[in-house]
Design a protein around this motif. Sequence first.
Motif, mmCIF file in Angstrom:
data_model
loop_
_atom_site.group_PDB
_atom_site.id
_atom_site.type_symbol
_atom_site.label_atom_id
_atom_site.label_comp_id
_atom_site.label_asym_id
_atom_site.label_seq_id
_atom_site.Cartn_x
_atom_site.Cartn_y
_atom_site.Cartn_z
ATOM 1 N N GLN A 106 6.834 -8.003 -14.819
ATOM 2 C CA GLN A 106 7.608 -8.119 -13.582
ATOM 3 C C GLN A 106 8.635 -6.999 -13.593
ATOM 4 N N CYS A 107 9.909 -7.316 -13.884
ATOM 5 C CA CYS A 107 10.839 -6.188 -13.975
ATOM 6 C C CYS A 107 10.560 -5.391 -15.247
ATOM 7 N N GLY A 108 9.934 -6.027 -16.240
ATOM 8 C CA GLY A 108 9.511 -5.329 -17.440
ATOM 9 C C GLY A 108 10.554 -5.216 -18.530
ATOM 10 N N TYR A 109 11.729 -5.811 -18.324
ATOM 11 C CA TYR A 109 12.765 -5.626 -19.340
ATOM 12 C C TYR A 109 12.388 -6.268 -20.669
ATOM 13 N N CYS A 110 11.822 -7.452 -20.594
ATOM 14 C CA CYS A 110 11.483 -8.165 -21.825
ATOM 15 C C CYS A 110 10.153 -7.712 -22.398
ATOM 16 N N THR A 111 9.398 -6.912 -21.623
ATOM 17 C CA THR A 111 8.000 -6.640 -21.957
ATOM 18 C C THR A 111 7.786 -5.982 -23.330
ATOM 19 N N CYS A 143 12.619 -14.128 -21.027
ATOM 20 C CA CYS A 143 12.183 -13.396 -19.847
ATOM 21 C C CYS A 143 13.032 -13.875 -18.678
ATOM 22 N N ARG A 144 13.860 -12.977 -18.167
ATOM 23 C CA ARG A 144 14.730 -13.367 -17.054
ATOM 24 C C ARG A 144 13.946 -13.588 -15.778
ATOM 25 N N CYS A 145 12.782 -12.923 -15.691
ATOM 26 C CA CYS A 145 11.948 -13.107 -14.498
ATOM 27 C C CYS A 145 11.107 -14.376 -14.626
#
Lengths: 175, 290
Positions: A106-111, A143-145
Amino acid sequence: MASECPDRAHAVAFTLNGETVRAHVPARMHLGDLLRQSFGLTGVHLGCEHGVCGACTILVDGRAVRSCLMLGVQADGATVETVEGLTESGRIRDLQDAFHVRNALQCGYCTPGMLVTAAELLDDADAAASREAIRAAIAGNYCRCTGYHAIVDAIASTAEARRQGRPNAGREAAE
Amino acid sequence: MKAPDFAYARPASLDAALALLAEHGEDAVPLAGGQSLVTALNMRLSAPGLLVDLNAIPELTGVSEAGGAVRIGAMTRHRDVGTAAIVRERLPLLAAALPHIAHPAIRNRGTIGGSVALADPATEWPACCLAAGASIVVRGPGAERRVPADDFFQGLYTTALEPGEIVTAIEFPVPGADAVWGFEELSRRHGDYALVGLAATGRRLAGGLSDLRLAFFGVADRPVLARAAAAALEAGDLAGAQAALAGELDPPDDPTTRAATRLHLARVILGRVAAKMRGGSAQEGGPDGV
Ligand SMILES: Cc1cc2nc3c(=O)[nH]c(=O)nc-3n(C[C@H](O)[C@H](O)[C@H](O)COP(=O)(O)OP(=O)(O)OC[C@H]3O[C@@H](n4cnc5c(N)ncnc54)[C@H](O)[C@@H]3O)c2cc1C
Ligand code: FES
Ligand code: FES
């Protein structure tokens, strides 16, 4: 080797994504900052810097660790792999494809942290056999998303494809 | 946040580490897995002058069995403790506790010695040490000493460890053929610190359970042996054992979980563990079984 006498900056040498690297690192700098600032590996994401969020997870000597909870100086002599190295080596290509296909990005921050955690889990395909086991393993990556469902799908389908000896299944579906 | 400035040394032997701690006094602290210490540094809750890294000291790692005891080196990582063949065979209680400790990346790095030295009252290894009657092996400037777990954990983050001392190993007596054990933990989310947990050991005899050690964690300022509850269970009285907990545990009251809730949950897991240790199904949890 890092110097044995107390000293505020240390010369370190380690294997980073397959290459031998050297750096001079202040004792107080954590490994996540060293990788980002000295080596430009900005795939190592920093969220909480106290071990909770998992965004900074990397492999050290083949095992997942929080790069915010290891000092840069402690990398001396180790083998370190970040999401960049795992990507270039193609080792998690199937997993990355599955993330794409299943809309687990999604936003990819945690990816990056999710991928590294899953990479270690998938080393033992039997350990990744159940959705409960996958959920337990990634519970340490925030995962914030809130994309967990898709992320679990992606890891589970990769584990299944590897068990069946079809590591390219995700790629074929993506194309 | 970023850690304050400090110096760092990585001695290659226990003697060298002890010498550094002796030389620098209170200004120096051992660094084990760093999974609590580096967190505290990053949050600036701690500001030591020197970290003495124990990671290059080979004599502090490994699991071995000799003379009726399993010895686990202090620097053995959580994951390696729980997956060691000797532990799985001899100390299944520890193998059962492992998955409840944080998350894989933290288990890969945190150590049993660090956990025991830190003595967080909501954590698994200290309670397992207490339940299993382990001894904490400690080296300081003087001779090595062995402290029974019963005496080691003294309060919130407080142990029998003196300044300048290092935990070198934990020694667990090898359980006998009739030994039974139980482990249960309730937390808000898998891998979180326990709201309440129970590590238990005992012997199963024809007439019931004996020599029970019920070590509860997350319910006081340290892991607690519930002796009256153990006596009631040995007499076959589960309800009495559950009632006895009110007099033995002193759960913290925090904004998300009231003390009364933790006490209730302690009774629930006692029911589950008792059923398992008696050889019945874990579902026979008694009136509180949820
Ligand atoms: C997000 C998160 C979740 C966690 N969840 C849990 C959990 O559910 N259960 C759990 O048990 N733990 C949990 N932990 C803590 C983790 O297990 C730590 O690893 C452990 O408590 C400390 O061990 P360490 O080896 O990392 O020690 P360090 O962090 O290196 O040291 C901790 C303290 O002990 C001292 N010390 C360390 N080793 C020795 C020694 N051999 N002799 C003398 N003193 C020593 C240090 O000086 C320091 O004061 C969690 C941590 C994080 C970041
Ligand atoms: S930044 Fe390391 S776990 Fe959050
Ligand atoms: S994809 Fe946004 S934080 Fe997980």
